[in-house]
Design an enzyme around this catalytic site. Structure first.
Site, short mmCIF file in Angstrom:
data_model
loop_
_atom_site.label_atom_id
_atom_site.label_comp_id
_atom_site.label_asym_id
_atom_site.label_seq_id
_atom_site.Cartn_x
_atom_site.Cartn_y
_atom_site.Cartn_z
N GLY A 1 42.83 44.87 32.35
CA GLY A 1 41.55 44.72 31.66
C GLY A 1 41.31 43.37 31.00
O GLY A 1 40.54 43.28 30.05
N ASN B 1 39.71 40.85 32.34
CA ASN B 1 38.31 40.47 32.58
C ASN B 1 37.36 41.27 31.69
O ASN B 1 36.36 40.73 31.22
CB ASN B 1 37.95 40.65 34.06
CG ASN B 1 38.41 39.49 34.90
OD1 ASN B 1 37.86 38.40 34.81
ND2 ASN B 1 39.46 39.70 35.69
N ARG C 1 36.83 61.29 46.12
CA ARG C 1 35.93 60.15 45.97
C ARG C 1 34.51 60.55 45.59
O ARG C 1 33.87 59.93 44.76
CB ARG C 1 35.93 59.34 47.27
CG ARG C 1 35.43 57.93 47.10
CD ARG C 1 35.62 57.13 48.36
NE ARG C 1 37.02 56.86 48.61
CZ ARG C 1 37.50 56.37 49.74
NH1 ARG C 1 36.69 56.13 50.74
NH2 ARG C 1 38.79 56.14 49.89
N MET D 1 40.55 49.53 41.10
CA MET D 1 41.37 49.51 42.31
C MET D 1 41.11 50.67 43.27
O MET D 1 41.93 50.94 44.13
CB MET D 1 42.86 49.47 41.91
CG MET D 1 43.25 48.24 41.13
SD MET D 1 42.86 46.70 42.01
CE MET D 1 44.14 46.71 43.25
N ARG D 2 39.97 51.35 43.10
CA ARG D 2 39.67 52.43 44.05
C ARG D 2 38.46 52.04 44.88
O ARG D 2 37.55 51.38 44.38
CB ARG D 2 39.33 53.70 43.30
CG ARG D 2 40.52 54.48 42.84
CD ARG D 2 40.11 55.89 42.47
NE ARG D 2 39.69 56.68 43.66
CZ ARG D 2 39.31 57.96 43.57
NH1 ARG D 2 39.29 58.58 42.41
NH2 ARG D 2 38.94 58.60 44.65
N ASN E 1 31.24 42.66 41.28
CA ASN E 1 32.71 42.71 41.32
C ASN E 1 33.25 41.30 41.21
O ASN E 1 32.57 40.33 41.56
CB ASN E 1 33.16 43.33 42.65
CG ASN E 1 34.67 43.40 42.78
OD1 ASN E 1 35.36 43.83 41.84
ND2 ASN E 1 35.21 42.97 43.92
N HIS F 1 36.62 39.00 42.39
CA HIS F 1 37.76 39.02 43.31
C HIS F 1 38.46 37.66 43.23
O HIS F 1 37.79 36.62 43.25
CB HIS F 1 37.26 39.29 44.73
CG HIS F 1 38.37 39.39 45.73
ND1 HIS F 1 39.15 40.53 45.86
CD2 HIS F 1 38.86 38.49 46.62
CE1 HIS F 1 40.06 40.32 46.80
NE2 HIS F 1 39.90 39.09 47.28
N ASP G 1 35.01 44.06 49.19
CA ASP G 1 34.97 42.63 48.93
C ASP G 1 33.93 41.89 49.79
O ASP G 1 34.15 40.74 50.20
CB ASP G 1 36.38 42.01 49.09
CG ASP G 1 37.36 42.60 48.10
OD1 ASP G 1 36.94 42.94 46.97
OD2 ASP G 1 38.54 42.75 48.44
N GLU H 1 38.66 33.17 36.24
CA GLU H 1 37.89 34.43 36.27
C GLU H 1 37.27 34.72 34.91
O GLU H 1 36.13 35.19 34.80
CB GLU H 1 38.80 35.61 36.65
CG GLU H 1 39.32 35.57 38.08
CD GLU H 1 40.15 36.80 38.41
OE1 GLU H 1 39.69 37.93 38.14
OE2 GLU H 1 41.26 36.65 38.96
C1 GRF Z 1 41.65 40.29 38.68
O1 GRF Z 1 42.36 39.26 39.32
C2 GRF Z 1 40.40 40.66 39.44
O2 GRF Z 1 39.80 39.57 40.07
C3 GRF Z 1 40.95 41.61 40.48
O3 GRF Z 1 41.91 42.36 39.80
C4 GRF Z 1 42.42 41.61 38.70
C5 GRF Z 1 42.15 42.42 37.48
O4 GRF Z 1 42.68 41.86 36.32
N1 GRF Z 1 39.88 42.37 41.07
P1 GRF Z 1 42.27 42.43 34.90
O5 GRF Z 1 42.49 43.94 34.93
O6 GRF Z 1 40.83 42.09 34.67
O7 GRF Z 1 43.18 41.75 33.93
#
Ligand code: GRF
Length: 213
Positions: free
Chosen positions: A14, A16, A64, A89-90, A106, A108, A144, A173
């Protein structure tokens, strides 16, 4: 002025999410985080939501379709206007992605369309690229993919391993995601097919070489 109501979906650390929370701590920032959803109860990121006093829900449904229905109901209950996936991650149900078309973004850790999917930093090192980075994009059904809103370029160092490159990309990011959400909140993004036009966007005048000498 009313701020854009953002719901963030996480699965883990978490960081981000935390970057978005910190951006939104500024009253001048045009968006606020009103809901955090995690598919994993043990996601560390939930602590960031707790500390910031943001409502959060764990939706552990493995099916899902059921996950999508429960998440969609929660997002609507909290009057979310933009969904931000942050280390979620799903794979999402196609119906949910379509319901939130151009209202779900999103991040990435690669310069998409290069290196989609798992371990993009490892993929970048294996491919020998001299630059990688990160991408914020609107979400489409295929993983993606989707119109690109913003990207940040990060150099690859000769001595990089996956962790070092990931850390360098992650720092970018944390700058890029709040910027992209701000552009959305300011109504400056227009999706035209697979491209995003950014009103008043400042294009940097860069021509980096790596190595540059
Ligand atoms: C980040 O690198 C994001 O781009 C990718 O998963 C990672 C998540 O990191 N999708 P966080 O949970 O935000 O620390």
């Amino acid at each position: 002025m009313a701020r854009l109501r953002v719901g963030v979906l996480i699965s883990g650390r978490g960081s981000n999410l935390q970057a978005l929370i910190e951006a939104a701590a500024d009253p001048a920032y045009p968006a606020e985080i009103v809901l955090v959803i995690s598919n994993r109860r043990e996601a560390q990121g939930l602590q960031h939501a707790t500390q910031a006093g943001i409502p959060h829900e764990v939706i552990g449904e493995r099916d899902r379709g059921v996950f999508a229905a429960v998440a969609d109901a929660a997002l609507r209950r909290h009057r979310v206007e933009l969904v931000a996936l942050a280390g979620f991650m799903r794979l999402l149900d196609t119906g949910l992605v379509e319901a939130w078309c151009d209202r779900m973004v999103n991040i990435h850790p690669s310069l998409l369309p290069a290196f989609p999917g798992l371990h993009p930093q490892r993929q970048a090192l294996a491919a020998g690229v001299r630059f990688s980075g990160c991408t914020v994009h609107f979400v489409r059904a295929e993983m993606d993919t989707g119109p690109i809103i913003a990207q940040a370029v990060v150099p690859v160092h000769d001595e990089d391993d996956e962790d070092r490159l990931a850390a360098r990309i992650l720092a970018s990011e944390h700058r890029l995601y709040p910027l992209a959400v701000r552009l959305y909140a300011e109504g400056r993004l227009r999706v035209e097919g697979n491209r995003v036009a950014v009103t008043g966007g400042v294009i940097p005048d860069i021509a980096p070489l790596n190595p540059s000498g």
